[in-house]
Design a protein around this motif. Structure first.
Motif, short mmCIF file in Angstrom:
data_model
loop_
_atom_site.label_atom_id
_atom_site.label_comp_id
_atom_site.label_asym_id
_atom_site.label_seq_id
_atom_site.Cartn_x
_atom_site.Cartn_y
_atom_site.Cartn_z
N GLU A 178 124.61 53.61 1.39
CA GLU A 178 124.10 52.97 2.59
C GLU A 178 124.05 53.90 3.80
N VAL A 179 124.94 54.88 3.88
CA VAL A 179 124.94 55.77 5.04
C VAL A 179 123.76 56.73 5.02
N LEU A 180 123.11 56.90 3.87
CA LEU A 180 121.99 57.83 3.77
C LEU A 180 120.76 57.32 4.50
N GLY A 181 120.67 56.01 4.74
CA GLY A 181 119.51 55.46 5.42
C GLY A 181 118.22 55.69 4.66
N ALA A 182 118.31 55.75 3.34
CA ALA A 182 117.16 56.11 2.51
C ALA A 182 116.21 54.93 2.37
N ARG A 183 114.91 55.24 2.42
CA ARG A 183 113.90 54.22 2.18
C ARG A 183 113.42 54.25 0.74
N ALA A 184 113.29 55.45 0.19
CA ALA A 184 112.82 55.60 -1.18
C ALA A 184 113.98 55.99 -2.08
N LEU A 185 113.87 55.61 -3.35
CA LEU A 185 114.92 55.95 -4.31
C LEU A 185 115.09 57.47 -4.40
N GLY A 186 114.00 58.21 -4.27
CA GLY A 186 114.08 59.66 -4.33
C GLY A 186 114.98 60.25 -3.25
N GLU A 187 115.01 59.63 -2.08
CA GLU A 187 115.87 60.11 -1.01
C GLU A 187 117.34 59.96 -1.37
N VAL A 188 117.66 58.93 -2.14
CA VAL A 188 119.03 58.74 -2.59
C VAL A 188 119.38 59.76 -3.67
N LEU A 189 118.52 59.84 -4.68
CA LEU A 189 118.82 60.68 -5.84
C LEU A 189 118.85 62.15 -5.48
N ARG A 190 118.16 62.54 -4.41
CA ARG A 190 118.18 63.94 -3.97
C ARG A 190 119.58 64.41 -3.60
N ASN A 191 120.49 63.46 -3.35
CA ASN A 191 121.86 63.80 -2.96
C ASN A 191 122.80 63.96 -4.15
#
Length: 824
Positions: free
Chosen positions: A62-75
């Protein structure tokens, strides 16, 4: 067929009589252990497993503020994600495995242990298009390499598994998110409830609407999803029924014109005048009208503003029981998947005057075909929109008639006492059916280059005033009838598998096998099949009673000349490893794996298939293989986690790749290649009091090792492959507030396999702050790309063209959102 799968799923449990034994939901960990269950035979402490794994909890996401799943998985360490296109159809790979095509060819995306789609790289229908991260999400587990190749089909690179909440914790939350400075409003919530001591449920979902973070001039985001499950606990196991309904529309941000100066080795990229690469796209209400022929050669009208429309209705069963010393696990899901994908993609970008000459001849003139200035002449091509650019673009029209699938995975495990150790044996059977029913049309239009969602279609006339285009259309097709196709395919997969693991003292040794049998059959229609089947015809597309030049170039389907596909394949995957737990806090491991990836739609409409018999011309075209070696170390004490894995991989690849020809125009090329990669992957986390830092980095040395069509590429780095990718998230958590930042970055890479034009490296900084004024209320503000840096995802030209303009995609500029949450 789906009823048969349902019967197969339920039948084993009709034979089970509950016994007096205690079984948790799925191998619950002992206190303090880090248990991992994705892509392995049985959940166990990660320090006792010879695998490279990671997990992201919902609080970390939740702290990543990601809109797309790719933004999450990039971490997640080791994962490469290219997500500039928006929410869906991102490109994913793991470590040094190639991203020569699109989607996630070697990585399987799962929800609750089963694949969302059997193949993650189907044309304009990637797995992530049908997945959303919301408050239903408990955590994301990933396994890179290792036993992923034997505990899932078509996943030799790894598995990414989104795991849902199941009501273990009572209560829930509601929250609202508002885009600060861009148009999007989102509401979501979830709730878990224990109905009684043996029955619990969870339900959650979201709905959102708005223009989105790029200026497109219309409501591009609209829809949401609902997920629910109910779990019945028995003395010796549990049964869970779960369902999902997703109906969501998002835009597909495709390539845009980008000016480039300098040299191939040291380029400088900027946006054209009146076009902001970080906030604009070619999407607009003025270039959205689609006219084409459908799968029955009837005229159909649609709208690009429909974007990526994802519709999923699924229901499934998840169960586990202990019976006679065996643990039997069953996972089943049937999904009705459809929708569409529509967008605008340039294939050539040039000065407007040049394209007026190319298409209209000497003295060719331009006028606006759509928009507020429709019908008005463009007096100066060089001054058009201040940048003087025009694109020959494609309307990409993809109707997803059926991506339906049914999947069943049943396994039985038992731990035997052998000598001083434990021998764990597992046998299982996986079966799936995946449809690929798609209508595809590429339509050729002319569009200007203007930001703020104001881009319009353009008409061309000859010097004598003869129209070359009709309402901005050059042709109702591309290259005659290229990429005007209908697919009606089914892919069946059967895969028995087994594993054995012996754990004695500090040593665990194991191995696993999987044998995949595939059955592929269906029918294709399209002009590319050859044999005189070029489907170009004349149709009065706009119904005005007159035939224009563009209407003599209408792509149609040769319905009387189908292409047949009917072939079988089989391949063996295996993995073996040894883990040595040096101490309670420290372990080392080694592993060798060979996994396969069956060819799906990417070999259709290529010479790989004899379309008269339906058989493969070369049986090697049926699948690609990945061979990997891993050596790793894992260290864990209170407040510190450190994992490092050295890897080496060899990959065979058959794919289609979108790149550019020598003139810089976009082309689609069939490739048959080999790749080699080696490197090191690091993951670390440190927590001390209120302070914590998590991060990961992957260093990769990759090269093309084989290419019969382009021997000059041998030894080159694969396109988009950076030497180093990394992410770091420091944060401080106080009683009433949490604040921190998320850094993600990459070193430079090459735009294409020719290794000429470089894509600059970048570091993007995302900041977040959470304020908790009371126990149940939280306000969170996220700022993505805090310093508004220009970061390119990809460029399609291999070198700087004479025009100084390329087609590429950039990640979003600075965007901020605020979320108010109430927990109950």
């Amino acid at each position: 067929m789906k009823h048969l799968y349902m019967s197969a799923a339920i039948a084993p449990f009709l034979l089970i009589t509950p016994a007096a034994a205690q079984t948790a939901d799925a191998a619950k960990p002992a206190k303090g252990e880090a248990v991992f269950s994705t892509g392995v035979a049985k959940g166990r402490d990660r320090l006792d497993s010879a695998t490279s794994t990671s997990a992201l909890r919902d609080s970390e996401i939740e702290v990543l503020g990601a809109r797309a799943l790719g933004e999450v998985l990039r971490n997640i360490p080791g994962i490469r994600a290219e997500y500039a296109g928006g929410e869906g159809n991102a490109n994913y790979s793991i470590r040094g495995l190639p991203l020569s095509g699109t989607g996630s060819k070697y990585v399987q995306l799962q929800e609750d242990g089963l694949p969302v789609l059997e193949f993650g790289d189907m044309q304009l229908a990637g797995s992530d298009t049908f997945m959303r991260a919301d408050l239903n999400l408990a955590q994301i587990e990933t396994i890179r390499g290792g036993s992923a190749s034997t505990f899932a089909s078509n996943s030799p690179g790894g598995v990414i598994n989104l795991i849902s909440k199941t009501g273990d914790t009572e209560g829930g939350a509601v929250q609202a998110t508002y885009g600060l400075g861009y148009g999007e409003k989102r509401v979501e919530g979830d709730y878990g409830y224990k109905i009684n001591d043996t029955l619990r449920m969870h339900i959650g979902g979201f709905y959102r609407q708005g223009e989105g973070p790029r200026d497109v001039g219309f409501t591009a985001y609209k829809g949401g999803q609902i997920k629910a499950n109910i779990t019945k606990q028995f003395e010796n196991g549990y049964v869970r029924i779960h369902g999902k309904w997703l109906d969501d529309r998002t835009p597909s941000y495709q390539f845009v014109p980008i000016r480039v100066t300098g040299t191939n080795a040291d380029p400088t990229f900027t946006g054209p005048t009146n076009f902001n690469l970080k906030t604009d796209s070619l999407l607009s209400p003025y270039n959205s009208n689609i006219l084409t022929l459908d799968g029955d050669n009837n005229i159909v009208r649609d709208d690009v503003r429909g974007g990526q429309h994802s519709v999923v209705k699924s229901i499934g069963l998840d169960a586990q029981f202990d019976v006679g010393g065996w643990t039997i696990t069953e996972k089943f899901r049937v999904a009705d998947i459809g929708g569409s994908n529509m967008t605008v993609r340039p294939i050539a970008v040039a000065p407007a005057a040049a394209l007026a000459f190319v298409y209209g001849g000497p003295g060719g003139t331009l006028s606006f075909a759509t928009g507020p200035q429709a019908g008005q002449a463009i007096p100066s091509a060089a001054a058009l929109n201040g940048n003087g650019l025009l694109t020959s673009s494609l309307f990409l029209y993809t109707k997803l008639n059926s991506l339906d699938n049914a999947t069943n995975d049943i396994r039985a495990s038992r731990v035997w006492k052998v000598g001083d150790g434990n021998l764990t044996t597992t046998v299982g059977y996986y079966k799936s059916s995946q449809d690929y029913g798609v209508d595809l049309s590429f339509l050729n239009v002319l569009t200007d280059v203007r930001g703020d969602g104001d881009s319009a279609l353009v008409d061309i006339r000859t010097a004598a005033g003869v129209p070359v285009t009709q309402d901005g259309y050059l042709a109702y097709g591309i290259g005659g009838a290229l990429y005007h196709r209908t697919y009606d395919m089914n892919y069946g997969v059967d895969a028995p598998y087994a594993s054995i693991n012996y754990h004695v003292g500090k040593i665990a040794v194991g191995g696993s096998l999987r044998y995949d049998f595939g059955k592929v059959n269906g029918t294709l229609y399209g002009g590319e099949l050859g044999g005189g089947r070029v489907g170009v015809t004349t149709v009065d597309m706009n119904g005005d009673g007159r035939i224009s030049l563009a209407e003599t170039q209408v792509a149609s389907l040769p319905l009387g000349q189908p292409g047949n596909v009917d072939y079988d394949y089989d391949y063996l995957s295996y993995s073996t490893g040894v883990n040595y737990r040096i101490a309670e806090q420290l372990a080392v491991f080694g592993r060798y794996s060979r996994g396969g990836r069956a060819s799906a739609d990417k070999i259709l409409f290529t010479p790989a298939v004899n379309y008269s018999t339906g058989k493969l011309v070369d049986s090697k075209s049926a699948y690609d293989t990945v061979k990997q070696i891993e050596l790793g170390l894992k260290y864990r004490i209170s407040g510190v986690t450190f994992n490092v894995t050295a890897f080496s991989a060899k990959t065979g690849e058959r794919n289609t790749q979108v790149n550019s020809n020598a003139a810089g125009d976009i082309q689609v090329e069939n490739i048959v290649r080999g790749y080699k990669a080696k490197g090191v992957e690091v993951e670390a986390a440190v927590r001390h009091g209120p302070f914590s830092v998590t991060g990961g980095a992957t260093y990769t040395d990759a090269k093309i090792s084989k290419d019969a069509a382009h021997p000059e590429f041998i030894g080159n780095k694969p396109r988009h492959q950076a030497d180093l990718i990394f992410s770091v998230t420091p944060q401080v958590e106080l009683e009433y507030a949490t604040l921190g930042a998320n850094f993600i970055g990459t070193t430079s890479s090459y735009a294409q396999d020719t290794n000429q034009l470089k894509l600059p490296g970048y570091t993007l900084v995302n900041a977040f702050v959470q304020v908790r004024p009371t126990e149940r209320v939280q306000l969170m503000v996220n700022v993505n790309n805090l310093f508004n840096k220009l970061a390119l995802s990809d460029v399609e030209q291999a070198a700087i063209p004479a025009s100084g303009v390329v087609a590429g995609r950039a990640y979003l500029g600075r965007t901020a959102s605020a979320t108010l949450r109430y927990t109950f």
